[in-house]
Design a protein around this motif. Structure first.
Motif, PDB file in Angstrom:
ATOM      1  N   GLY A 132       0.821  -1.199   0.000  1.00  0.00           N
ATOM      2  CA  GLY A 132       0.000   0.000   0.000  1.00  0.00           C
ATOM      3  C   GLY A 132       0.854   1.248   0.000  1.00  0.00           C
ATOM      4  N   ASP A 133       1.692   1.403  -1.055  1.00  0.00           N
ATOM      5  CA  ASP A 133       2.603   2.542  -1.130  1.00  0.00           C
ATOM      6  C   ASP A 133       1.840   3.854  -1.244  1.00  0.00           C
ATOM      7  OD1 ASP A 133       4.566   0.626  -1.109  1.00  0.00           O
ATOM      8  OD2 ASP A 133       4.967   0.729  -3.252  1.00  0.00           O
ATOM      9  N   VAL A 134       2.444   4.925  -0.720  1.00  0.00           N
ATOM     10  CA  VAL A 134       1.822   6.249  -0.728  1.00  0.00           C
ATOM     11  C   VAL A 134       2.769   7.240  -1.395  1.00  0.00           C
ATOM     12  CG1 VAL A 134       0.907   8.137   0.675  1.00  0.00           C
ATOM     13  CG2 VAL A 134       0.548   5.751   1.390  1.00  0.00           C
ATOM     14  N   THR A 163       6.625   8.188  -0.613  1.00  0.00           N
ATOM     15  CA  THR A 163       7.372   9.053  -1.522  1.00  0.00           C
ATOM     16  C   THR A 163       6.791  10.464  -1.501  1.00  0.00           C
ATOM     17  OG1 THR A 163       7.874   7.183  -2.982  1.00  0.00           O
ATOM     18  CG2 THR A 163       8.141   9.402  -3.900  1.00  0.00           C
ATOM     19  N   LEU A 164       7.648  11.439  -1.265  1.00  0.00           N
ATOM     20  CA  LEU A 164       7.278  12.852  -1.350  1.00  0.00           C
ATOM     21  C   LEU A 164       8.167  13.497  -2.399  1.00  0.00           C
ATOM     22  CD1 LEU A 164       7.051  13.923   2.415  1.00  0.00           C
ATOM     23  CD2 LEU A 164       5.259  12.920   0.986  1.00  0.00           C
ATOM     24  N   ILE A 191      12.268  11.203   0.081  1.00  0.00           N
ATOM     25  CA  ILE A 191      11.891  12.615   0.135  1.00  0.00           C
ATOM     26  C   ILE A 191      12.816  13.377  -0.802  1.00  0.00           C
ATOM     27  CG2 ILE A 191      11.570  14.611   1.650  1.00  0.00           C
ATOM     28  CD1 ILE A 191      11.443  12.604   4.008  1.00  0.00           C
ATOM     29  N   ALA A 192      12.274  13.899  -1.916  1.00  0.00           N
ATOM     30  CA  ALA A 192      13.133  14.518  -2.929  1.00  0.00           C
ATOM     31  C   ALA A 192      12.494  15.780  -3.499  1.00  0.00           C
ATOM     32  CB  ALA A 192      13.426  13.531  -4.057  1.00  0.00           C
ATOM     33  N   ASN A 193      13.327  16.796  -3.646  1.00  0.00           N
ATOM     34  CA  ASN A 193      12.963  18.041  -4.338  1.00  0.00           C
ATOM     35  C   ASN A 193      11.787  18.759  -3.692  1.00  0.00           C
ATOM     36  OD1 ASN A 193      14.976  17.498  -6.337  1.00  0.00           O
ATOM     37  ND2 ASN A 193      13.529  16.144  -7.367  1.00  0.00           N
ATOM     38  N   ASN A 194      11.723  18.716  -2.378  1.00  0.00           N
ATOM     39  CA  ASN A 194      10.688  19.422  -1.639  1.00  0.00           C
ATOM     40  C   ASN A 194      11.257  20.686  -1.001  1.00  0.00           C
ATOM     41  OD1 ASN A 194       8.404  17.217  -1.589  1.00  0.00           O
ATOM     42  ND2 ASN A 194      10.287  16.153  -1.008  1.00  0.00           N
ATOM     43  N   VAL A 195      10.371  21.606  -0.659  1.00  0.00           N
ATOM     44  CA  VAL A 195      10.756  22.824   0.041  1.00  0.00           C
ATOM     45  C   VAL A 195      10.042  22.872   1.385  1.00  0.00           C
ATOM     46  CG1 VAL A 195      10.722  25.342   0.026  1.00  0.00           C
ATOM     47  CG2 VAL A 195      11.144  24.093  -2.096  1.00  0.00           C
TER      48      VAL A 195
END
Length: 232
Positions: A132-134, A163-164, A191-195
């Motif tokens: 149940g990936d999110v 994954t964000l 968690i990648a490329n978030n601000v």
């Protein structure tokens, strides 16, 4: 940023198999407009929403339809007056959930009055999630307020990949993980490329709190600015 892992109850600093980090889509087989239905024989469903009521209904349907759900939110600012929720005991029998922006900037605004989004795929707390990936992609969570965890976004799974990508967490408040609070027993947190900007926690994790008993947490190319926490 503090990285920890546990071995037999002992706390050890490290990079992989974290317990906690404190800092600051697949094939579409059907395309379904909000309010319409898809054949139960299909395993993947995409819904396009353009209002808060459609978003809530899409999340409610995704909890129990035994499909891999992709919820696309059309560009705009959406006022959140009560938390958006998705609850299952086992990740909807192991089916995935993706929530993403469509056609421009999507802002979910809690107006400093309410928590914005809660996703819990392990409500029975048995540590199993049957996968149940999110995935959350391209959304701004701003001015969320939680008395406990995850003012902007709270995600808990048993065994999954969280994954964000390309999100913004701005001016959220909570006890821990003001911007986002992520918790899983096993799996991967990516968690990648978030601000993360201007989030504030009264305890741990102004920007992010991520907790994993076994697996890997990866943070790649994220930006942290002016996040605050009482301890870390």
């Amino acid at each position: 940023m503090i990285l920890k892992k546990l071995y037999g109850g002992r706390s050890v600093r490290g990079l992989f198999l974290f317990v906690a980090v404190f800092v600051g889509t697949g094939l579409i087989l059907s395309y379904v407009k909000a309010g319409s239905s898809a054949s139960s024989t299909l395993q993947d469903r995409t819904v396009v929403v353009k209002s808060m009521s459609e978003l809530r209904n899409a999340l409610k349907s995704a909890q129990k339809n035994n499909m891999n759900d992709v919820i696309c939110i059309q560009a705009g600012t959406y006022k959140v007056t009560q938390p958006l929720t998705y609850y299952t005991e086992d990740g909807d029998d192991g089916h995935n959930l993706t929530i993403k922006a469509l056609g421009g900037q999507v802002v979910l605004d809690g107006d400093s009055k309410t928590q914005i989004m809660i996703i819990d795929t392990d409500t029975d707390n048995n540590g199993k999630g049957d996968r149940g990936d999110v995935t959350i992609e391209g959304i701004t969570f701003q001015k969320g307020l939680a008395s406990k965890h995850g003012g902007g976004l709270y995600i808990k799974t048993g065994s999954a990949r969280i994954t964000l990508i390309n999100n913004t967490f701005n001016a959220n408040q909570a006890h821990s993980g003001a911007g986002v609070y992520l918790y899983s027993y096993t799996g991967t947190i990516y968690i990648a490329n978030n601000v993360f900007y201007g989030n504030s926690a009264t305890h741990y994790g102004g920007g992010v709190y991520a907790h994993l008993f076994s697996g890997i947490i990866r943070l790649i190319n994220n930006t942290f600015v002016s996040n605050n926490a009482f301890e870390y």
